[in-house]
Design an enzyme around this catalytic site. Structure first.
Site, PDB file in Angstrom:
ATOM      1  N   ASP A 144      29.679  42.625  27.026  1.00  0.00           N
ATOM      2  CA  ASP A 144      29.508  43.122  28.387  1.00  0.00           C
ATOM      3  C   ASP A 144      28.682  44.403  28.339  1.00  0.00           C
ATOM      4  OD1 ASP A 144      31.332  42.654  31.237  1.00  0.00           O
ATOM      5  OD2 ASP A 144      30.167  44.499  31.021  1.00  0.00           O
ATOM      6  N   ILE A 145      27.767  44.533  29.280  1.00  0.00           N
ATOM      7  CA  ILE A 145      26.861  45.688  29.307  1.00  0.00           C
ATOM      8  C   ILE A 145      27.612  46.989  29.654  1.00  0.00           C
ATOM      9  CG2 ILE A 145      26.087  45.640  31.725  1.00  0.00           C
ATOM     10  CD1 ILE A 145      23.173  45.713  30.602  1.00  0.00           C
TER      11      ILE A 145
ATOM     12  N   ASN B 269      37.700  36.591  36.975  1.00  0.00           N
ATOM     13  CA  ASN B 269      37.709  37.084  38.354  1.00  0.00           C
ATOM     14  C   ASN B 269      37.119  36.001  39.251  1.00  0.00           C
ATOM     15  OD1 ASN B 269      38.741  39.663  37.750  1.00  0.00           O
ATOM     16  ND2 ASN B 269      36.714  40.375  37.133  1.00  0.00           N
TER      17      ASN B 269
ATOM     18  N   VAL C 204      29.278  38.514  39.441  1.00  0.00           N
ATOM     19  CA  VAL C 204      28.282  37.550  38.955  1.00  0.00           C
ATOM     20  C   VAL C 204      28.860  36.148  39.154  1.00  0.00           C
ATOM     21  CG1 VAL C 204      26.913  36.759  36.998  1.00  0.00           C
ATOM     22  CG2 VAL C 204      27.406  39.206  37.245  1.00  0.00           C
TER      23      VAL C 204
ATOM     24  N   HIS D 107      32.766  33.141  34.148  1.00  0.00           N
ATOM     25  CA  HIS D 107      32.839  33.900  32.900  1.00  0.00           C
ATOM     26  C   HIS D 107      34.257  34.348  32.641  1.00  0.00           C
ATOM     27  CE1 HIS D 107      31.726  36.651  36.167  1.00  0.00           C
ATOM     28  NE2 HIS D 107      32.453  37.574  35.557  1.00  0.00           N
TER      29      HIS D 107
ATOM     30  N   HIS E  27      36.321  37.254  30.803  1.00  0.00           N
ATOM     31  CA  HIS E  27      36.260  38.567  30.153  1.00  0.00           C
ATOM     32  C   HIS E  27      37.227  38.536  28.967  1.00  0.00           C
ATOM     33  CE1 HIS E  27      34.236  40.991  33.385  1.00  0.00           C
ATOM     34  NE2 HIS E  27      34.701  40.014  34.142  1.00  0.00           N
TER      35      HIS E  27
HETATM   36  P1  5GP Z   1      32.707  40.182  37.212  1.00  0.00           P
HETATM   37  O1  5GP Z   1      32.860  41.482  37.946  1.00  0.00           O
HETATM   38  O2  5GP Z   1      31.802  39.224  37.943  1.00  0.00           O
HETATM   39  O3  5GP Z   1      33.999  39.554  36.791  1.00  0.00           O
HETATM   40  O4  5GP Z   1      32.021  40.562  35.835  1.00  0.00           O
HETATM   41  C1  5GP Z   1      30.651  40.591  35.636  1.00  0.00           C
HETATM   42  C2  5GP Z   1      30.428  41.357  34.361  1.00  0.00           C
HETATM   43  O5  5GP Z   1      29.100  41.162  33.944  1.00  0.00           O
HETATM   44  C3  5GP Z   1      30.637  42.872  34.500  1.00  0.00           C
HETATM   45  O6  5GP Z   1      31.662  43.315  33.632  1.00  0.00           O
HETATM   46  C4  5GP Z   1      29.271  43.455  34.125  1.00  0.00           C
HETATM   47  O7  5GP Z   1      29.366  44.640  33.383  1.00  0.00           O
HETATM   48  C5  5GP Z   1      28.617  42.325  33.346  1.00  0.00           C
HETATM   49  N1  5GP Z   1      27.183  42.291  33.451  1.00  0.00           N
HETATM   50  C6  5GP Z   1      26.452  42.338  34.594  1.00  0.00           C
HETATM   51  N2  5GP Z   1      25.144  42.267  34.318  1.00  0.00           N
HETATM   52  C7  5GP Z   1      25.048  42.163  32.956  1.00  0.00           C
HETATM   53  C8  5GP Z   1      23.926  42.061  32.069  1.00  0.00           C
HETATM   54  O8  5GP Z   1      22.760  42.044  32.470  1.00  0.00           O
HETATM   55  N3  5GP Z   1      24.210  41.980  30.742  1.00  0.00           N
HETATM   56  C9  5GP Z   1      25.497  41.984  30.259  1.00  0.00           C
HETATM   57  N4  5GP Z   1      25.640  41.904  28.927  1.00  0.00           N
HETATM   58  N5  5GP Z   1      26.555  42.084  31.079  1.00  0.00           N
HETATM   59  C10 5GP Z   1      26.339  42.171  32.410  1.00  0.00           C
END
Ligand code: 5GP
Length: 114
Positions: free
Chosen positions: A30-31, A87, A96, A100, A102
């Site tokens: 995760d970024i 999520n 996103v 996915h 986590h």
């Molecule tokens: P969500 O909030 O949808 O459950 O999690 C999306 C996750 O994707 C977040 O933890 C966010 O940091 C990660 N994320 C978003 N854009 C990128 C990216 O471009 N690269 C990586 N490695 N992670 C990303």
């Protein structure tokens, strides 16, 4: 299905730190890590949310958990423990819209998650 940033990561159009890959699954760091080990495990197939998983995806989704267990072993935290989070939509904070998981570990987790 609408394109997300994860589709670009799958196609290697934008870089990521890949921790695991096979024909169907990709796992990358995760970024914005929220734990010492924070990896996103995704199917390469476009599935926007948990709500969009079908019976036909059961094996594919099962593989996400197999990969999680493999990563935990690789990081040496399988016995200590780790957390898996999906999520789904707004209330859960999904940002996103490509399914996915986590994978988070390497620290003590709080419960309830908040
Ligand atoms: P969500 O909030 O949808 O459950 O999690 C999306 C996750 O994707 C977040 O933890 C966010 O940091 C990660 N994320 C978003 N854009 C990128 C990216 O471009 N690269 C990586 N490695 N992670 C990303």
């Amino acid at each position: 299905m609408s394109e997300t940033i994860f589709d670009k990561i799958i196609r290697k159009e934008i870089p990521s730190q890949i921790e695991y890959e096979d024909e169907e699954i990709l796992a990358f760091k995760d970024i914005e890590p929220k734990a010492p080990f924070h990896v996103l495990i995704i199917p390469k197939k476009d599935i926007p949310t948990v709500n969009d998983i079908t019976e036909a995806d059961a094996e594919l989704v099962g593989k996400i958990f197999i990969v999680a267990a493999k990563l935990a072993k690789k990081y040496g935290i399988d016995e200590k423990g780790y957390r898996l989070v999906f999520n789904c939509n707004e209330d859960a904070g999904q940002t996103v819209f490509h399914l996915h998981c986590h994978f988070m570990g390497g620290r003590k987790m709080l419960w309830p998650a908040g």
